[in-house]
Motif scaffolding. Structure first.
Motif, PDB file in Angstrom:
ATOM      1  N   GLY A 167       0.820  -1.212   0.000  1.00 34.46           N
ATOM      2  CA  GLY A 167       0.000   0.000   0.000  1.00 34.46           C
ATOM      3  C   GLY A 167       0.850   1.256   0.000  1.00 34.46           C
ATOM      4  O   GLY A 167       0.551   2.224  -0.705  1.00 34.46           O
ATOM      5  N   ALA A 168       1.916   1.239   0.794  1.00 41.37           N
ATOM      6  CA  ALA A 168       2.810   2.396   0.844  1.00 41.37           C
ATOM      7  C   ALA A 168       3.485   2.622  -0.511  1.00 41.37           C
ATOM      8  O   ALA A 168       3.601   3.764  -0.966  1.00 41.37           O
ATOM      9  CB  ALA A 168       3.863   2.203   1.932  1.00 41.37           C
ATOM     10  N   VAL A 169       3.896   1.543  -1.166  1.00 40.79           N
ATOM     11  CA  VAL A 169       4.534   1.674  -2.484  1.00 40.79           C
ATOM     12  C   VAL A 169       3.563   2.295  -3.486  1.00 40.79           C
ATOM     13  O   VAL A 169       3.922   3.206  -4.244  1.00 40.79           O
ATOM     14  CB  VAL A 169       5.047   0.304  -2.988  1.00 40.79           C
ATOM     15  N   PHE A 170       2.326   1.821  -3.482  1.00 40.39           N
ATOM     16  CA  PHE A 170       1.349   2.338  -4.443  1.00 40.39           C
ATOM     17  C   PHE A 170       1.003   3.799  -4.160  1.00 40.39           C
ATOM     18  O   PHE A 170       0.949   4.614  -5.080  1.00 40.39           O
ATOM     19  CB  PHE A 170       0.076   1.479  -4.437  1.00 40.39           C
ATOM     20  N   ILE A 171       0.753   4.125  -2.897  1.00 39.72           N
ATOM     21  CA  ILE A 171       0.357   5.495  -2.582  1.00 39.72           C
ATOM     22  C   ILE A 171       1.514   6.464  -2.790  1.00 39.72           C
ATOM     23  O   ILE A 171       1.359   7.516  -3.419  1.00 39.72           O
ATOM     24  CB  ILE A 171      -0.212   5.577  -1.152  1.00 39.72           C
ATOM     25  N   LEU A 172       2.700   6.121  -2.288  1.00 47.02           N
ATOM     26  CA  LEU A 172       3.852   7.010  -2.475  1.00 47.02           C
ATOM     27  C   LEU A 172       4.226   7.121  -3.945  1.00 47.02           C
ATOM     28  O   LEU A 172       4.615   8.191  -4.414  1.00 47.02           O
ATOM     29  CB  LEU A 172       5.032   6.527  -1.641  1.00 47.02           C
ATOM     30  N   GLY A 173       4.122   6.021  -4.688  1.00 48.64           N
ATOM     31  CA  GLY A 173       4.392   6.055  -6.123  1.00 48.64           C
ATOM     32  C   GLY A 173       3.425   6.957  -6.865  1.00 48.64           C
ATOM     33  O   GLY A 173       3.808   7.695  -7.765  1.00 48.64           O
ATOM     34  N   SER A 174       2.153   6.923  -6.462  1.00 50.65           N
ATOM     35  CA  SER A 174       1.153   7.783  -7.103  1.00 50.65           C
ATOM     36  C   SER A 174       1.387   9.244  -6.757  1.00 50.65           C
ATOM     37  O   SER A 174       1.229  10.121  -7.611  1.00 50.65           O
ATOM     38  CB  SER A 174      -0.249   7.366  -6.676  1.00 50.65           C
ATOM     39  N   LEU A 175       1.757   9.518  -5.509  1.00 50.52           N
ATOM     40  CA  LEU A 175       2.040  10.902  -5.130  1.00 50.52           C
ATOM     41  C   LEU A 175       3.285  11.422  -5.844  1.00 50.52           C
ATOM     42  O   LEU A 175       3.325  12.573  -6.268  1.00 50.52           O
ATOM     43  CB  LEU A 175       2.209  11.008  -3.616  1.00 50.52           C
ATOM     44  N   LYS A 176       4.279  10.559  -5.989  1.00 52.49           N
ATOM     45  CA  LYS A 176       5.491  10.946  -6.718  1.00 52.49           C
ATOM     46  C   LYS A 176       5.159  11.194  -8.189  1.00 52.49           C
ATOM     47  O   LYS A 176       5.687  12.116  -8.802  1.00 52.49           O
ATOM     48  CB  LYS A 176       6.544   9.846  -6.585  1.00 52.49           C
ATOM     49  N   MET A 177       4.262  10.388  -8.728  1.00 53.55           N
ATOM     50  CA  MET A 177       3.841  10.533 -10.113  1.00 53.55           C
ATOM     51  C   MET A 177       3.146  11.879 -10.318  1.00 53.55           C
ATOM     52  O   MET A 177       3.344  12.541 -11.320  1.00 53.55           O
ATOM     53  CB  MET A 177       2.876   9.392 -10.443  1.00 53.55           C
ATOM     54  N   LYS A 178       2.334  12.282  -9.350  1.00 51.51           N
ATOM     55  CA  LYS A 178       1.639  13.564  -9.437  1.00 51.51           C
ATOM     56  C   LYS A 178       2.624  14.721  -9.425  1.00 51.51           C
ATOM     57  O   LYS A 178       2.499  15.661 -10.180  1.00 51.51           O
ATOM     58  CB  LYS A 178       0.658  13.721  -8.275  1.00 51.51           C
TER      59      LYS A 178
END
Length: 124
Positions: A102-113
């Motif tokens: 979950g942390a990988v997905f959420i942090l990855g999405s925030l980094k993507m933004k």
């Protein structure tokens, strides 16, 4: 990051089978022992959260919002598992794995933004 989301999604879908099988066995053991534990049911809920998050993660790995949705499902599954693991100690392991995914997905999405925003600012 897209490759990591793909790999984690596939791993989650494969782990669904293992966690669901273990949870069925734990639930059956709990029912036969009549000990009032809910670790088997919690394990099944965690397994389905992993499956849903894995499918959403693979299908929307290039999307910002999809990564956050998958991350929320991972965190929900991890929370359900860690709260109710009881005598099914493997459930604690699967819960921690869900928190990591979950942390990988959420942090990855925030980094993507942030990367998309800086690319947009540079284009203007």
């Amino acid at each position: 990051m897209k490759t990591a989301k793909l790999v984690i999604g596939i791993i989650s879908m494969v782990l669904f089978v293992l966690v669901a099988f273990q949870s069925c066995a734990a639930g059956l053991g709990n029912a036969l022992a009549d000990n009032g534990e809910v670790s088997g049911t919690s394990g099944m809920l965690l397994a389905f959260c992993m499956l849903i998050a894995g499918i959403v993660g693979v299908a929307t790995r290039k999307s910002k919002g999809g990564g956050i949705v998958a991350g929320v499902f991972y965190l929900l599954g991890g929370l359900l598992g860690i709260v109710n693991y009881g005598s099914f100690s493997d459930l604690a392991i699967w819960s921690v794995l869900c928190f990591i995914f979950g942390a990988v997905f959420i942090l990855g999405s925030l980094k993507m933004k942030k990367a998309d925003k800086s690319n947009t600012d540079a284009a203007e």
